[in-house]
Design a protein around this motif. Sequence first.
Motif, PDB file in Angstrom:
ATOM      1  N   GLY A   1      10.705   9.971  -8.360  1.00 34.19           N
ATOM      2  CA  GLY A   1      10.157   9.111  -9.399  1.00 34.19           C
ATOM      3  C   GLY A   1       9.061   8.178  -8.922  1.00 34.19           C
ATOM      4  O   GLY A   1       8.540   7.378  -9.707  1.00 34.19           O
ATOM      5  N   GLY A   2       8.687   8.255  -7.637  1.00 34.92           N
ATOM      6  CA  GLY A   2       7.568   7.464  -7.141  1.00 34.92           C
ATOM      7  C   GLY A   2       7.927   6.108  -6.575  1.00 34.92           C
ATOM      8  O   GLY A   2       7.091   5.198  -6.545  1.00 34.92           O
ATOM      9  N   GLN A   3       9.147   5.972  -6.071  1.00 40.85           N
ATOM     10  CA  GLN A   3       9.548   4.718  -5.440  1.00 40.85           C
ATOM     11  C   GLN A   3       9.551   4.880  -3.924  1.00 40.85           C
ATOM     12  O   GLN A   3       9.923   5.934  -3.397  1.00 40.85           O
ATOM     13  N   LEU A   4       9.144   3.832  -3.222  1.00 40.27           N
ATOM     14  CA  LEU A   4       9.168   3.838  -1.761  1.00 40.27           C
ATOM     15  C   LEU A   4      10.563   3.490  -1.285  1.00 40.27           C
ATOM     16  O   LEU A   4      11.099   2.433  -1.628  1.00 40.27           O
ATOM     17  N   VAL A   5      11.161   4.364  -0.485  1.00 39.22           N
ATOM     18  CA  VAL A   5      12.501   4.127   0.056  1.00 39.22           C
ATOM     19  C   VAL A   5      12.419   3.459   1.415  1.00 39.22           C
ATOM     20  O   VAL A   5      13.112   2.482   1.700  1.00 39.22           O
ATOM     21  N   SER A   6      11.551   3.987   2.284  1.00 36.58           N
ATOM     22  CA  SER A   6      11.419   3.418   3.625  1.00 36.58           C
ATOM     23  C   SER A   6      10.054   3.747   4.192  1.00 36.58           C
ATOM     24  O   SER A   6       9.385   4.684   3.742  1.00 36.58           O
ATOM     25  N   ALA A   7       9.647   2.967   5.188  1.00 38.57           N
ATOM     26  CA  ALA A   7       8.361   3.184   5.853  1.00 38.57           C
ATOM     27  C   ALA A   7       8.485   2.807   7.319  1.00 38.57           C
ATOM     28  O   ALA A   7       9.035   1.747   7.651  1.00 38.57           O
ATOM     29  N   ARG A   8       7.972   3.676   8.165  1.00 36.09           N
ATOM     30  CA  ARG A   8       7.940   3.416   9.604  1.00 36.09           C
ATOM     31  C   ARG A   8       6.583   3.834  10.151  1.00 36.09           C
ATOM     32  O   ARG A   8       5.929   4.732   9.604  1.00 36.09           O
TER      33      ARG A   8
ATOM     34  N   LEU B   1       0.829  -1.201   0.000  1.00 38.00           N
ATOM     35  CA  LEU B   1       0.000   0.000   0.000  1.00 38.00           C
ATOM     36  C   LEU B   1       0.867   1.256   0.000  1.00 38.00           C
ATOM     37  O   LEU B   1       0.628   2.196  -0.773  1.00 38.00           O
ATOM     38  N   PHE B   2       1.881   1.273   0.835  1.00 42.01           N
ATOM     39  CA  PHE B   2       2.777   2.436   0.878  1.00 42.01           C
ATOM     40  C   PHE B   2       3.488   2.620  -0.463  1.00 42.01           C
ATOM     41  O   PHE B   2       3.712   3.748  -0.911  1.00 42.01           O
ATOM     42  N   GLY B   3       3.836   1.514  -1.091  1.00 40.29           N
ATOM     43  CA  GLY B   3       4.460   1.597  -2.403  1.00 40.29           C
ATOM     44  C   GLY B   3       3.525   2.187  -3.439  1.00 40.29           C
ATOM     45  O   GLY B   3       3.938   2.967  -4.309  1.00 40.29           O
ATOM     46  N   GLN B   4       2.244   1.834  -3.346  1.00 38.39           N
ATOM     47  CA  GLN B   4       1.246   2.387  -4.268  1.00 38.39           C
ATOM     48  C   GLN B   4       1.039   3.880  -4.014  1.00 38.39           C
ATOM     49  O   GLN B   4       0.825   4.658  -4.954  1.00 38.39           O
ATOM     50  N   MET B   5       1.105   4.285  -2.750  1.00 40.26           N
ATOM     51  CA  MET B   5       1.030   5.715  -2.440  1.00 40.26           C
ATOM     52  C   MET B   5       2.224   6.457  -3.024  1.00 40.26           C
ATOM     53  O   MET B   5       2.097   7.575  -3.545  1.00 40.26           O
ATOM     54  N   ALA B   6       3.400   5.849  -2.932  1.00 42.17           N
ATOM     55  CA  ALA B   6       4.607   6.486  -3.445  1.00 42.17           C
ATOM     56  C   ALA B   6       4.508   6.717  -4.949  1.00 42.17           C
ATOM     57  O   ALA B   6       4.965   7.749  -5.459  1.00 42.17           O
ATOM     58  N   LYS B   7       3.911   5.779  -5.666  1.00 42.11           N
ATOM     59  CA  LYS B   7       3.823   5.887  -7.122  1.00 42.11           C
ATOM     60  C   LYS B   7       3.029   7.108  -7.573  1.00 42.11           C
ATOM     61  O   LYS B   7       3.279   7.659  -8.650  1.00 42.11           O
ATOM     62  N   VAL B   8       2.052   7.536  -6.766  1.00 41.64           N
ATOM     63  CA  VAL B   8       1.245   8.708  -7.141  1.00 41.64           C
ATOM     64  C   VAL B   8       1.725   9.970  -6.439  1.00 41.64           C
ATOM     65  O   VAL B   8       1.102  11.027  -6.555  1.00 41.64           O
TER      66      VAL B   8
ATOM     67  N   ARG C   1      -0.658  20.836  10.370  1.00 36.83           N
ATOM     68  CA  ARG C   1       0.594  21.271   9.780  1.00 36.83           C
ATOM     69  C   ARG C   1       1.232  20.123   8.996  1.00 36.83           C
ATOM     70  O   ARG C   1       0.923  18.958   9.218  1.00 36.83           O
ATOM     71  N   VAL C   2       2.129  20.475   8.104  1.00 40.21           N
ATOM     72  CA  VAL C   2       2.961  19.485   7.458  1.00 40.21           C
ATOM     73  C   VAL C   2       4.027  19.059   8.469  1.00 40.21           C
ATOM     74  O   VAL C   2       4.719  19.898   9.042  1.00 40.21           O
ATOM     75  N   GLU C   3       4.138  17.754   8.711  1.00 44.64           N
ATOM     76  CA  GLU C   3       4.984  17.235   9.777  1.00 44.64           C
ATOM     77  C   GLU C   3       6.132  16.377   9.280  1.00 44.64           C
ATOM     78  O   GLU C   3       6.940  15.895  10.077  1.00 44.64           O
ATOM     79  N   GLY C   4       6.204  16.128   7.986  1.00 39.65           N
ATOM     80  CA  GLY C   4       7.205  15.204   7.480  1.00 39.65           C
ATOM     81  C   GLY C   4       6.715  13.777   7.466  1.00 39.65           C
ATOM     82  O   GLY C   4       7.526  12.837   7.534  1.00 39.65           O
ATOM     83  N   ARG C   5       5.404  13.600   7.372  1.00 41.54           N
ATOM     84  CA  ARG C   5       4.860  12.238   7.287  1.00 41.54           C
ATOM     85  C   ARG C   5       5.274  11.561   5.982  1.00 41.54           C
ATOM     86  O   ARG C   5       5.484  10.353   5.961  1.00 41.54           O
ATOM     87  N   ILE C   6       5.366  12.341   4.908  1.00 40.44           N
ATOM     88  CA  ILE C   6       5.833  11.823   3.628  1.00 40.44           C
ATOM     89  C   ILE C   6       6.912  12.768   3.113  1.00 40.44           C
ATOM     90  O   ILE C   6       6.642  13.943   2.835  1.00 40.44           O
ATOM     91  N   LYS C   7       8.118  12.256   2.987  1.00 42.81           N
ATOM     92  CA  LYS C   7       9.246  13.051   2.521  1.00 42.81           C
ATOM     93  C   LYS C   7       9.712  12.544   1.162  1.00 42.81           C
ATOM     94  O   LYS C   7       9.755  11.338   0.925  1.00 42.81           O
ATOM     95  N   VAL C   8      10.033  13.471   0.289  1.00 45.62           N
ATOM     96  CA  VAL C   8      10.578  13.130  -1.022  1.00 45.62           C
ATOM     97  C   VAL C   8      12.077  13.399  -0.994  1.00 45.62           C
ATOM     98  O   VAL C   8      12.522  14.514  -0.747  1.00 45.62           O
ATOM     99  N   GLU C   9      12.859  12.359  -1.220  1.00 47.92           N
ATOM    100  CA  GLU C   9      14.323  12.490  -1.170  1.00 47.92           C
ATOM    101  C   GLU C   9      14.949  11.838  -2.388  1.00 47.92           C
ATOM    102  O   GLU C   9      14.390  10.922  -2.967  1.00 47.92           O
TER     103      GLU C   9
END
Length: 254
Positions: free
Chosen positions: A172-179, A149-156, A246-254
């Motif tokens: 590019g929409g790839q999941l690097v890590s999830a916690r 699911l997290f990977g699918q979120m990353a793709k969009v 607020r934006v908290e860094g729940r999803i970061k693009v790196e």
Amino acid sequence: MAKVKTMMAAAAVAALLAACSVNSAVVGVERTRLLVDSRYDGAVDASTAGMMAPYTRVVDSIMGPVVGRTDSELAAYRPESPLSNLLADILVWAAADYGEHPVMGVYNMGGIRASLPKGDVTYGDVLEVAPFENKICFLTLKGSSLMELFGQMAKVGGEGVSHGVELVITPGGQLVSARLNGQPIDPTASYRIATIDYLAEGNDKMEAFRQKSGFNSPRAKQNDTRYIISAYFKEKAARGEAVGARVEGRIKVE
């Protein structure tokens, strides 16, 4: 002769359309919201206004009541935004009323159709944000499915996730890590999730939800997200609090 001219005209139109279709292609689609307000009422037609008055009063009586306040304008955008954070958190907040204890919430960006203004928020404002009859629901995913699911979120480029979720994705929409709550996802563990029924069916490219178990989907009208969002605002207002996010860094693009 008239019949011949008609046939010739039809043939010419058909040829023109054919020529256009060969060399034409859609290169992009853009959209915007057009706010229809008092700027368009420079010349009010009295008879039309009189005819609409009874209906306007009914609509205003439904849409006009204030449900609460915000401390700033709340908008939705990827990868993470104040409004998407808030809506995912509200799903988790509401879970206690259903005897549920989810570890996270998911709300789709595509289902957020407007921003919330700073200051007073009316029921009509909430309805603009959540115009669909989506209902809260609860389900369980295995950790391996949750990673999908997290990977699918990353793709969009990101979706609405609740506090405690930490995703790192690439441009590019790839999941690097999830916690979750500071811990890596255990592929064999079970995770209880609050979301909406539309997503639970695997829609909006969140196909991993189809692997769910323990599905709890209350169907009564009061379980629509618009009522749950309104209830959250009302509870905050009763405490004398403005709603903020607020934006908290729940999803970061790196």
